[in-house]
Scaffold this motif. Structure first.
Motif, PDB file in Angstrom:
ATOM      1  N   ARG A 143       0.864  -1.180   0.000  1.00  0.00           N
ATOM      2  CA  ARG A 143       0.000   0.000   0.000  1.00  0.00           C
ATOM      3  C   ARG A 143       0.901   1.232   0.000  1.00  0.00           C
ATOM      4  O   ARG A 143       1.837   1.326   0.813  1.00  0.00           O
ATOM      5  N   VAL A 144       0.621   2.156  -0.915  1.00  0.00           N
ATOM      6  CA  VAL A 144       1.473   3.330  -1.114  1.00  0.00           C
ATOM      7  C   VAL A 144       0.675   4.602  -0.868  1.00  0.00           C
ATOM      8  O   VAL A 144      -0.452   4.748  -1.380  1.00  0.00           O
ATOM      9  N   GLN A 145       1.240   5.495  -0.076  1.00  0.00           N
ATOM     10  CA  GLN A 145       0.696   6.847   0.074  1.00  0.00           C
ATOM     11  C   GLN A 145       1.236   7.691  -1.064  1.00  0.00           C
ATOM     12  O   GLN A 145       2.449   7.891  -1.176  1.00  0.00           O
ATOM     13  N   MET A 146       0.369   8.155  -1.959  1.00  0.00           N
ATOM     14  CA  MET A 146       0.820   8.941  -3.106  1.00  0.00           C
ATOM     15  C   MET A 146       1.274  10.334  -2.664  1.00  0.00           C
ATOM     16  O   MET A 146       0.560  11.043  -1.967  1.00  0.00           O
ATOM     17  N   HIS A 147       2.490  10.704  -3.048  1.00  0.00           N
ATOM     18  CA  HIS A 147       2.964  12.076  -2.858  1.00  0.00           C
ATOM     19  C   HIS A 147       2.758  12.901  -4.125  1.00  0.00           C
ATOM     20  O   HIS A 147       2.295  14.033  -4.067  1.00  0.00           O
ATOM     21  N   PHE A 148       3.131  12.291  -5.260  1.00  0.00           N
ATOM     22  CA  PHE A 148       2.960  12.965  -6.550  1.00  0.00           C
ATOM     23  C   PHE A 148       2.576  11.930  -7.608  1.00  0.00           C
ATOM     24  O   PHE A 148       3.076  10.807  -7.602  1.00  0.00           O
ATOM     25  N   ALA A 149       1.695  12.342  -8.514  1.00  0.00           N
ATOM     26  CA  ALA A 149       1.336  11.534  -9.681  1.00  0.00           C
ATOM     27  C   ALA A 149       1.588  12.366 -10.931  1.00  0.00           C
ATOM     28  O   ALA A 149       1.231  13.554 -10.972  1.00  0.00           O
ATOM     29  N   GLY A 150       2.195  11.770 -11.940  1.00  0.00           N
ATOM     30  CA  GLY A 150       2.436  12.485 -13.180  1.00  0.00           C
ATOM     31  C   GLY A 150       1.156  12.659 -13.979  1.00  0.00           C
ATOM     32  O   GLY A 150       0.293  11.780 -13.999  1.00  0.00           O
ATOM     33  N   VAL A 151       1.046  13.821 -14.618  1.00  0.00           N
ATOM     34  CA  VAL A 151      -0.068  14.096 -15.537  1.00  0.00           C
ATOM     35  C   VAL A 151       0.521  14.148 -16.941  1.00  0.00           C
ATOM     36  O   VAL A 151       1.443  14.919 -17.213  1.00  0.00           O
ATOM     37  N   ASN A 152      -0.007  13.313 -17.826  1.00  0.00           N
ATOM     38  CA  ASN A 152       0.564  13.166 -19.164  1.00  0.00           C
ATOM     39  C   ASN A 152      -0.501  13.349 -20.235  1.00  0.00           C
ATOM     40  O   ASN A 152      -1.693  13.149 -19.970  1.00  0.00           O
ATOM     41  N   PRO A 153      -0.091  13.706 -21.462  1.00  0.00           N
ATOM     42  CA  PRO A 153      -1.077  13.875 -22.538  1.00  0.00           C
ATOM     43  C   PRO A 153      -1.968  12.654 -22.732  1.00  0.00           C
ATOM     44  O   PRO A 153      -3.151  12.799 -23.033  1.00  0.00           O
ATOM     45  N   VAL A 154      -1.430  11.455 -22.525  1.00  0.00           N
ATOM     46  CA  VAL A 154      -2.254  10.259 -22.701  1.00  0.00           C
ATOM     47  C   VAL A 154      -3.388  10.218 -21.686  1.00  0.00           C
ATOM     48  O   VAL A 154      -4.470   9.699 -21.971  1.00  0.00           O
ATOM     49  N   ASP A 155      -3.171  10.786 -20.490  1.00  0.00           N
ATOM     50  CA  ASP A 155      -4.243  10.842 -19.491  1.00  0.00           C
ATOM     51  C   ASP A 155      -5.413  11.673 -20.021  1.00  0.00           C
ATOM     52  O   ASP A 155      -6.583  11.283 -19.881  1.00  0.00           O
ATOM     53  N   ALA A 156      -5.075  12.825 -20.588  1.00  0.00           N
ATOM     54  CA  ALA A 156      -6.118  13.720 -21.089  1.00  0.00           C
ATOM     55  C   ALA A 156      -6.833  13.110 -22.296  1.00  0.00           C
ATOM     56  O   ALA A 156      -8.061  13.229 -22.432  1.00  0.00           O
ATOM     57  N   LYS A 157      -6.085  12.452 -23.176  1.00  0.00           N
ATOM     58  CA  LYS A 157      -6.708  11.825 -24.343  1.00  0.00           C
ATOM     59  C   LYS A 157      -7.628  10.689 -23.920  1.00  0.00           C
ATOM     60  O   LYS A 157      -8.734  10.535 -24.466  1.00  0.00           O
ATOM     61  N   THR A 158      -7.192   9.900 -22.949  1.00  0.00           N
ATOM     62  CA  THR A 158      -8.027   8.805 -22.469  1.00  0.00           C
ATOM     63  C   THR A 158      -9.297   9.348 -21.835  1.00  0.00           C
ATOM     64  O   THR A 158     -10.400   8.848 -22.093  1.00  0.00           O
ATOM     65  N   ARG A 159      -9.160  10.371 -21.001  1.00  0.00           N
ATOM     66  CA  ARG A 159     -10.328  11.005 -20.376  1.00  0.00           C
ATOM     67  C   ARG A 159     -11.314  11.518 -21.413  1.00  0.00           C
ATOM     68  O   ARG A 159     -12.539  11.450 -21.239  1.00  0.00           O
ATOM     69  N   ALA A 160     -10.793  12.002 -22.530  1.00  0.00           N
ATOM     70  CA  ALA A 160     -11.636  12.541 -23.596  1.00  0.00           C
ATOM     71  C   ALA A 160     -12.258  11.445 -24.462  1.00  0.00           C
ATOM     72  O   ALA A 160     -13.078  11.741 -25.338  1.00  0.00           O
ATOM     73  N   GLY A 161     -11.850  10.198 -24.244  1.00  0.00           N
ATOM     74  CA  GLY A 161     -12.390   9.098 -25.032  1.00  0.00           C
ATOM     75  C   GLY A 161     -11.632   8.838 -26.315  1.00  0.00           C
ATOM     76  O   GLY A 161     -12.172   8.217 -27.236  1.00  0.00           O
ATOM     77  N   LEU A 162     -10.364   9.264 -26.393  1.00  0.00           N
ATOM     78  CA  LEU A 162      -9.577   9.152 -27.617  1.00  0.00           C
ATOM     79  C   LEU A 162      -8.448   8.141 -27.458  1.00  0.00           C
ATOM     80  O   LEU A 162      -7.875   8.000 -26.383  1.00  0.00           O
ATOM     81  N   GLY A 163      -8.118   7.472 -28.544  1.00  0.00           N
ATOM     82  CA  GLY A 163      -6.910   6.667 -28.600  1.00  0.00           C
ATOM     83  C   GLY A 163      -7.016   5.313 -27.923  1.00  0.00           C
ATOM     84  O   GLY A 163      -8.067   4.877 -27.459  1.00  0.00           O
ATOM     85  N   TRP A 164      -5.846   4.643 -27.876  1.00  0.00           N
ATOM     86  CA  TRP A 164      -5.780   3.282 -27.360  1.00  0.00           C
ATOM     87  C   TRP A 164      -6.141   3.219 -25.883  1.00  0.00           C
ATOM     88  O   TRP A 164      -6.699   2.215 -25.420  1.00  0.00           O
ATOM     89  N   GLY A 165      -5.811   4.273 -25.132  1.00  0.00           N
ATOM     90  CA  GLY A 165      -6.102   4.266 -23.700  1.00  0.00           C
ATOM     91  C   GLY A 165      -7.594   4.190 -23.428  1.00  0.00           C
ATOM     92  O   GLY A 165      -8.056   3.407 -22.579  1.00  0.00           O
ATOM     93  N   ALA A 166      -8.366   4.997 -24.151  1.00  0.00           N
ATOM     94  CA  ALA A 166      -9.820   4.993 -23.976  1.00  0.00           C
ATOM     95  C   ALA A 166     -10.419   3.669 -24.417  1.00  0.00           C
ATOM     96  O   ALA A 166     -11.342   3.136 -23.777  1.00  0.00           O
ATOM     97  N   GLU A 167      -9.902   3.105 -25.494  1.00  0.00           N
ATOM     98  CA  GLU A 167     -10.399   1.818 -25.969  1.00  0.00           C
ATOM     99  C   GLU A 167     -10.171   0.729 -24.921  1.00  0.00           C
ATOM    100  O   GLU A 167     -11.016  -0.150 -24.715  1.00  0.00           O
ATOM    101  N   ALA A 168      -9.046   0.828 -24.230  1.00  0.00           N
ATOM    102  CA  ALA A 168      -8.698  -0.205 -23.256  1.00  0.00           C
ATOM    103  C   ALA A 168      -9.570  -0.168 -22.011  1.00  0.00           C
ATOM    104  O   ALA A 168      -9.803  -1.207 -21.379  1.00  0.00           O
ATOM    105  N   ILE A 169     -10.075   1.028 -21.630  1.00  0.00           N
ATOM    106  CA  ILE A 169     -10.800   1.129 -20.357  1.00  0.00           C
ATOM    107  C   ILE A 169     -12.277   1.489 -20.523  1.00  0.00           C
ATOM    108  O   ILE A 169     -12.959   1.749 -19.530  1.00  0.00           O
ATOM    109  N   LYS A 170     -12.768   1.477 -21.751  1.00  0.00           N
ATOM    110  CA  LYS A 170     -14.139   1.925 -21.998  1.00  0.00           C
ATOM    111  C   LYS A 170     -15.177   1.097 -21.251  1.00  0.00           C
ATOM    112  O   LYS A 170     -16.266   1.607 -20.929  1.00  0.00           O
TER     113      LYS A 170
END
Length: 310
Positions: free
Chosen positions: A31-58
């Motif tokens: 179990r890890v207490q998060m101090h920092f998490a990276g924010v990356n363009p793929v995060d935003a694209k997945t959130r928007a429903g675009l690309g392979w990331g969104a397809e994987a978690i739809k």
């Protein structure tokens, strides 16, 4: 515990801070207490429903983004002996990093060296692995070659500049004039403003082009690649267009998806320790301000990395 979730695809306002029960711990997990998490363009694209990331978690919504994390070990599964409570850890995830606490397999993360800051460790993983694999596994970069890197001041780009230089290449970096001095300080041999088309067109041709923008930008820069030169295009949504245009010019071209490799990540971290690699952190937002962090990354003009702080 609090975490940012998306319940449906859409704009940055879809990120919602919710209260969740902490997950149970299996015998091989930490179990890890998060101090920092990276924010990356793929995060935003997945959130928007675009690309392979969104397809994987739809089919997995609601879902918590976050593919890289840095934190402190809070609890050990019964079979875990490689960590102690309080150890600082970092690395790559399949998602879930935008969370105050997370449970992961013990071997998924790596220990943070004492000389490295929390923020640096948080920002290294995804951009560093992408840059390394683009240059070496896909680009086959050799010492003495010329490499052109677009979006060179961004998260992947500024690490690619340094890695390519460490590999013995001559590095040509494209960025806005605001970032030119920054890139020279990172070791870029030539720095050009991507908006100065005449200047870019007169550039001495390169052996390898790392395309971090894609689309029309990626296709227009193919004229700067030597005959039988190589192209690696990273944005997946335009990869086919750029690859087809490159092949039509007789170039070797490929797209890529990074794969997690903890040995590569350990090597990159060692380069940080040896001060051969620097991670630039430009913006840090509280976890509750994930929407603002996504809006920043979506500007396409972020120097270095954006982080969320737990």
């Amino acid at each position: 515990m609090k975490q940012l979730m998306i319940k449906r695809f859409g704009d940055a306002s879809q990120l919602e801070l919710v209260e969740q029960e902490a997950p149970c711990l299996a015998t091989n997990e930490i179990r890890v207490q998060m101090h920092f998490a990276g924010v990356n363009p793929v995060d935003a694209k997945t959130r928007a429903g675009l690309g392979w990331g969104a397809e994987a978690i739809k089919d997995q919504l609601p879902w918590t983004p976050g593919l890289e994390v840095m934190g402190t070990v809070l609890e050990l599964g019964a079979e875990v002996s490689i960590y102690q409570e309080g150890d600082r850890v970092f690395g790559l995830l399949a998602g879930g990093g935008y969370s105050e606490q997370l449970v992961v397999p013990a071997n998924a993360l790596l220990r943070v060296p004492s000389a490295v800051s929390d923020e640096t460790a948080a920002g290294l993983s995804l951009a560093g692995i992408t840059a390394w694999q683009a240059l070496t596994e896909h680009g086959c970069l050799k010492a003495g070659e010329r490499v052109l890197i677009s979006a060179a001041a961004g998260g992947v780009g500024h690490l690619a500049v340094q890695i390519a230089k460490n590999l013995g290449a001559t590095v040509v970096a494209l960025a806005s004039s605001y970032n030119h001095e920054f890139l020279r300080n990172l070791g870029a041999d030539e720095v050009l403003d991507y908006r100065e088309q005449e200047q870019v067109s007169q550039l001495e041709s390169v052996d390898l082009f790392i395309d971090l923008v894609g689309g029309n930008s990626g296709k227009s820069l193919l004229t700067n690649v030597k005959e039988q030169g190589r192209v690696v295009t990273v944005p997946t949504n335009t990869a086919d267009d750029v690859i087809n245009a490159a092949l039509a010019k007789g170039l070797s071209a490929t797209g890529m998806l990074k794969h997690n490799d903890n040995q590569q990540l350990a090597n990159l971290m060692q380069a940080v320790v040896e001060q051969k690699l620097r991670v630039e952190i430009s913006h840090v937002y509280p976890l509750a301000e994930g929407e603002l962090a996504h809006r920043q990354i979506e500007t396409g003009h972020t120097r270095g990395k954006v982080l969320l702080q737990g």
